[in-house]
Design an enzyme around this catalytic site. Structure first.
Site, PDB file in Angstrom:
ATOM      1  N   ASP A   1       2.386  -3.734 -11.672  1.00  0.00           N
ATOM      2  CA  ASP A   1       1.356  -2.883 -11.064  1.00  0.00           C
ATOM      3  C   ASP A   1       1.715  -2.571  -9.618  1.00  0.00           C
ATOM      4  O   ASP A   1       2.409  -3.348  -8.951  1.00  0.00           O
ATOM      5  CB  ASP A   1      -0.023  -3.535 -11.150  1.00  0.00           C
TER       6      ASP A   1
ATOM      7  N   GLU B   1      -1.355  -8.122 -10.093  1.00  0.00           N
ATOM      8  CA  GLU B   1      -1.064  -8.872  -8.876  1.00  0.00           C
ATOM      9  C   GLU B   1      -1.795  -8.312  -7.668  1.00  0.00           C
ATOM     10  O   GLU B   1      -2.226  -9.056  -6.791  1.00  0.00           O
ATOM     11  CB  GLU B   1       0.449  -8.858  -8.623  1.00  0.00           C
TER      12      GLU B   1
END
Length: 468
Positions: free
Chosen positions: A89, A152
């Site tokens: 991400d 994250e």
């Protein structure tokens, strides 16, 4: 057996860059509007996870997808394993980029794209490091597993999900910070402060205000919609303020006569807010000069009195510093306000060792209540620390020094990586000493030479860790 690790990486340079370009083209920003049971963080993040796992499968690694939250690839047969934790991400890419953020572009020895350094470039380096071990047919005493998370940047639910399903690695690292080694990371307190709208109108009304979209980024743009009987005076004051403070601002009038003010700041990672220019706070500081009432006034005054140009929490009353991790920092990352409905301010606070979490939150609450705010929600995480004498540290230092010839100093960070969720893990690269950290910024990049060097370091480090 002597292995020229950098030479092995350079043999695979074109393949590495080709695979990284494909990875970077995927706009893997969290989007729960496209969330499904297969892709809980959104369609594009799911696509990025499948991309890297497909590369692993095509290279002959065993792969597994854990409910779309996280995936891994591995090599070796032992029960315990060495873990490398990267993430697919990325944060949003607002602002004026030189080239489109999801169209990888080379210039001056750098590869530019959102995610180039945070964390797709380093994640791909780890993948090619493992490929080198496989293709050289090196024997492993311990299994090596590359773990790719999907969340994250906004909570790390992915790795928490992973740890609920899989045993923790005995040793590990996250290629998501700086070289040589980040052996200590700050903890965090994330606080959302809320205020109710009163609806009462004064001579000037703050109809809407917004800035930022991630708590861990300094807002680079703020927008205020203002109702006033003297729009031209307001515009002139705003222009003068921007000139005084050397800020970039713009304005326009809506069809119904409302003044729309836009102020631009400098976006940086929220772990070092002192290096950015918080557009939200700068704009609210200007608005503090005007004659607002009720909730408008409370919202503006709190930001101006307690947060404006105060990245270390002195005005909030939570200033604190210690020798290992340095000062506590405060980033006001997300502002949302509506005159009728009220609004919120989200704070991302990075905490050194021995921070008194409960007392810190109590102090924030006491200050906020003076301005009619309440604490809507809080999230906390503890600091992370691995002793310098630990075998993990010594092995990673040796790999770094062998490849670079440089002293492998130990570093600390205000950032948060996956390493803090594990007992025996640290952050390891991929930004080299003296180099700019472009994560979360406009024109994010990774230097090609550094990418290759990081891959060589990871290959040697993984091999040596597998022999412990």
């Amino acid at each position: 057996m002597a292995i020229n690790w950098l030479k092995e990486v350079k043999k695979r340079k074109n393949d590495l860059l080709r695979d990284l370009e494909g990875f970077l083209r995927i706009e893997s920003v969290k989007n729960l509007e496209t969330s499904t049971s297969e892709h809980p963080m959104g369609k594009k993040i799911g696509e990025a996870l499948m991309y890297i796992l497909s590369l692993g499968e095509n290279s002959g690694f065993t792969t597994k997808n854990l409910d779309g939250y996280v995936g891994y690839m591995e090599m070796g047969e032992s029960k315990d394993y060495i873990g490398v934790l990267a993430h697919v991400d990325v944060v949003p890419a607002p602002g004026e980029w030189t080239t489109p953020p999801f169209e990888p572009h080379y210039r001056n020895g750098r590869l530019y794209a959102r995610g180039a350094i945070d964390d797709k470039g380093p994640g791909m380096a780890a993948f090619y490091a493992l490929k080198i071990l496989k293709e050289l047919q090196l024997p492993l005493k311990r299994k090596i597993r590359l773990i790719y998370g999907t969340d994250e940047e906004s909570g790390m639910r992915c790795v928490r999900h992973y740890l609920s399903k899989e045993p923790e690695p005995v040793l590990g690292f996250s290629p998501d910070a700086q070289f040589p080694i980040v052996y200590a990371e700050k903890g965090q307190i994330n606080v959302k402060l809320a205020i109710k709208g009163t609806g009462e109108k004064g001579a000037v009304v703050l109809e809407k205000f917004s800035a930022g979209d991630r708590g861990n980024m300094v807002p680079g743009r703020a927008e205020a919609v203002i109702i006033t009987k003297q729009p031209q005076d307001l515009i002139e004051q705003f222009q003068a303020y921007c000139d005084e403070e050397n800020l970039v601002g713009e304005y326009r009038l809506s069809s119904d006569g409302k003044v729309i003010l836009i102020l631009h700041g400098k976006t940086v990672h929220g772990m070092e807010p002192q290096k950015g220019v918080n557009a939200g706070l700068e704009c609210l500081q200007f608005l503090n000069r005007l004659d607002f009432r009720e909730s408008d006034r409370s919202y503006i005054s709190f930001a101006s009195d307690c947060l404006y140009r105060d990245p270390f929490g002195e005005h909030l009353g939570i200033k604190y510093c210690e020798d290992v991790l340095g000062p506590l920092t405060v980033n006001a990352g997300i502002f949302k306000y509506d005159h009728i409905g009220g609004g919120s301010i989200q704070l991302n606070i990075r905490c050194p060792l021995n921070t008194e979490y409960l007392r810190t939150i109590e102090i924030i609450m006491e200050q906020a209540e003076r301005y009619c705010f309440t604490i809507d929600e809080t999230r906390q995480s503890s600091p992370h620390y691995v002793p310098s004498h630990h075998p993990l540290i010594k092995t990673l230092q040796s790999a770094y020094q062998t490849i670079t010839g440089d002293e492998p100093m130990l570093l600390t960070t205000g950032g948060a990586t996956y390493a803090k969720l594990l007992k025996n893990a640290v952050a390891y690269g991929a930004v080299f000493p003296g180099k700019e950290m472009s994560a979360h910024q406009i024109d994010e990049y990774i230097e090609i030479k550094d990418l290759l060097k990081a891959t060589a370091i990871y290959a040697k480090a993984l091999y040596e860790l597998s022999q412990l």
